[in-house]
Design a protein around this motif. Sequence first.
Motif, PDB file in Angstrom:
ATOM      1  N   GLY A 184      -9.898   5.940  -2.431  1.00  0.00           N
ATOM      2  CA  GLY A 184      -8.433   7.134  -2.815  1.00  0.00           C
ATOM      3  C   GLY A 184      -7.018   6.148  -2.954  1.00  0.00           C
ATOM      4  O   GLY A 184      -6.059   6.575  -2.764  1.00  0.00           O
ATOM      5  N   ALA A 185      -7.058   4.569  -2.522  1.00  0.00           N
ATOM      6  CA  ALA A 185      -6.096   3.849  -3.566  1.00  0.00           C
ATOM      7  C   ALA A 185      -6.091   3.161  -5.196  1.00  0.00           C
ATOM      8  O   ALA A 185      -5.379   2.512  -4.906  1.00  0.00           O
ATOM      9  CB  ALA A 185      -6.316   2.007  -2.694  1.00  0.00           C
ATOM     10  N   ILE A 186      -7.518   3.527  -5.546  1.00  0.00           N
ATOM     11  CA  ILE A 186      -7.770   3.579  -6.907  1.00  0.00           C
ATOM     12  C   ILE A 186      -8.329   4.258  -8.150  1.00  0.00           C
ATOM     13  O   ILE A 186      -7.517   4.220  -9.450  1.00  0.00           O
ATOM     14  CB  ILE A 186      -8.363   2.496  -6.889  1.00  0.00           C
ATOM     15  N   ALA A 297      -1.990  -1.153 -11.155  1.00  0.00           N
ATOM     16  CA  ALA A 297      -1.511  -0.395 -10.399  1.00  0.00           C
ATOM     17  C   ALA A 297      -1.537  -0.096  -8.717  1.00  0.00           C
ATOM     18  O   ALA A 297      -0.887  -0.327  -7.922  1.00  0.00           O
ATOM     19  CB  ALA A 297       0.046  -0.199 -11.419  1.00  0.00           C
ATOM     20  N   ASP A 298      -2.317   0.534  -8.568  1.00  0.00           N
ATOM     21  CA  ASP A 298      -2.127   1.787  -7.723  1.00  0.00           C
ATOM     22  C   ASP A 298      -2.785   0.486  -6.627  1.00  0.00           C
ATOM     23  O   ASP A 298      -3.008   0.850  -5.912  1.00  0.00           O
ATOM     24  CB  ASP A 298      -3.869   2.595  -8.076  1.00  0.00           C
ATOM     25  N   ALA A 299      -4.523   0.088  -7.224  1.00  0.00           N
ATOM     26  CA  ALA A 299      -4.601  -0.798  -6.256  1.00  0.00           C
ATOM     27  C   ALA A 299      -4.365  -1.827  -5.457  1.00  0.00           C
ATOM     28  O   ALA A 299      -4.315  -2.325  -4.535  1.00  0.00           O
ATOM     29  CB  ALA A 299      -5.843  -1.463  -6.877  1.00  0.00           C
ATOM     30  N   LEU A 300      -3.016  -2.172  -6.658  1.00  0.00           N
ATOM     31  CA  LEU A 300      -2.193  -4.116  -6.748  1.00  0.00           C
ATOM     32  C   LEU A 300      -1.417  -3.155  -5.547  1.00  0.00           C
ATOM     33  O   LEU A 300      -1.158  -3.970  -4.081  1.00  0.00           O
ATOM     34  CB  LEU A 300      -1.536  -4.272  -7.815  1.00  0.00           C
ATOM     35  N   SER A 301      -1.011  -1.874  -5.249  1.00  0.00           N
ATOM     36  CA  SER A 301       0.608  -1.456  -4.594  1.00  0.00           C
ATOM     37  C   SER A 301       0.037  -1.324  -3.356  1.00  0.00           C
ATOM     38  O   SER A 301       0.269  -1.401  -2.296  1.00  0.00           O
ATOM     39  CB  SER A 301       0.948  -0.635  -5.316  1.00  0.00           C
ATOM     40  N   THR A 302      -1.837  -1.079  -2.850  1.00  0.00           N
ATOM     41  CA  THR A 302      -2.043  -1.153  -1.999  1.00  0.00           C
ATOM     42  C   THR A 302      -2.206  -2.148  -1.047  1.00  0.00           C
ATOM     43  O   THR A 302      -2.083  -2.719   0.025  1.00  0.00           O
ATOM     44  CB  THR A 302      -3.335  -0.156  -1.588  1.00  0.00           C
ATOM     45  N   ALA A 303      -2.765  -2.904  -2.193  1.00  0.00           N
ATOM     46  CA  ALA A 303      -3.056  -4.511  -1.425  1.00  0.00           C
ATOM     47  C   ALA A 303      -1.608  -5.293  -1.086  1.00  0.00           C
ATOM     48  O   ALA A 303      -1.878  -5.800   0.121  1.00  0.00           O
ATOM     49  CB  ALA A 303      -4.263  -5.089  -2.090  1.00  0.00           C
TER      50      ALA A 303
HETATM   51 MG    MG Z   1      -3.348   2.639  -4.351  1.00  0.00          MG
END
Ligand code: MG
Length: 347
Positions: A184-186, A297-303
């Motif tokens: 869901g975060a990527i 960008a998606d994964a990094l913003s959640t991380a």
């Molecule tokens: Mg994300």
Amino acid sequence: MTTRKTVVGFVLLWMLVIVGMAGCGKPLPESHKVTRLLMGTIVSITVWGEPGRFDREEQAIQAAFAEMERIERVVSSHRPDSVVATINQGERGRWLPLDPEVGRILEPALRIQERSGGAFDPTLYALSRLWGFSQEPPPDRPPPAELRERWLAGRQQAGRLQLRSTDHGQELLLPNDSFALDLGAIAKGYAVDRALARLAEAGVANAIVAAGGDLGMIGQRGAEPWRIGIQHPRDATAVAAVLRLQGPVALSTSGDYERFFMHDGKRYHHILDPGTALPGESGVISVSVRHPASMVADALSTAAFILGPEKGMALIRSEKNAEALFILADGRHVATEGFATEWVGKP
Ligand code: MG
Ligand code: AMP
């Protein structure tokens, strides 16, 4: 006779006026936007071009949406018939075949999991189900502490998901019930990248795909760069910052205002800290990451959301071509040097 002539004259005059009005009518639009509900959020695709009817672009947009729908059927953890759900229903402690496309998303996901010291975790579906933010009706209280403890205990028993390559392709192993895929975060970022690729293949030069907090764009808005507003984390009707971006580029925002409930005066949101099994409390309420690839960008913003301003900033700085803006709970904001923005609002 004279009267009749006058009437005919009047009618003719009016017809000319009406035809004239229709002729110079509304100017042809320079952009075309289509919106759909997809991947649990509102997705819109806007194309920009020469004033016209956008018939060809409309076809490209439909192809891009079809691609996103196809990806949703592969990656959704909630749809019982998806490829990811089938993996999650599989046995624990056994090697299972891994669909190549899921593998293509898992690879960067595992890399960012590693680089973020586990703050980003594509295998916490059992925990996100416990919290239930994606379920109907949405939750109004935290899950019982013993269930969270059990999830954490399962985590401590076993390290992490494993991958291997065999003659028949890739395989994965989920060690125990505390491990299940949650992309869901990527995956929305991946879908945005794929949608843009479809648009570009169809000859569209200027487009923006917005899937909730994940945006990707190619080209520009006429003679100008795209103008992107970052939502104010405490006022859904306001923007906190404005950016001017020239494609190809992506911007993803993770915030504690996207999905949350209040319980005993405390905010509980959908970005979970795998170390505590609770919503992350790093002092960040919104983080936006710019990167050439929407998936990254998606994964990094959640991380970065889970890591907080110091460690999150260090992660962003260590990633090539990544820039970020952190909005903190106390109203301050910090950004990397390359994140050019006009700051508008103070949370
Ligand atoms: Mg994300
Ligand atoms: P995003 O809105 O991109 O920050 O992603 C949030 C979604 O990713 C949640 O709805 C969960 O499905 C999943 N998720 C929650 N916490 C994490 C985490 N720490 N790492 C990876 N995925 C997460």
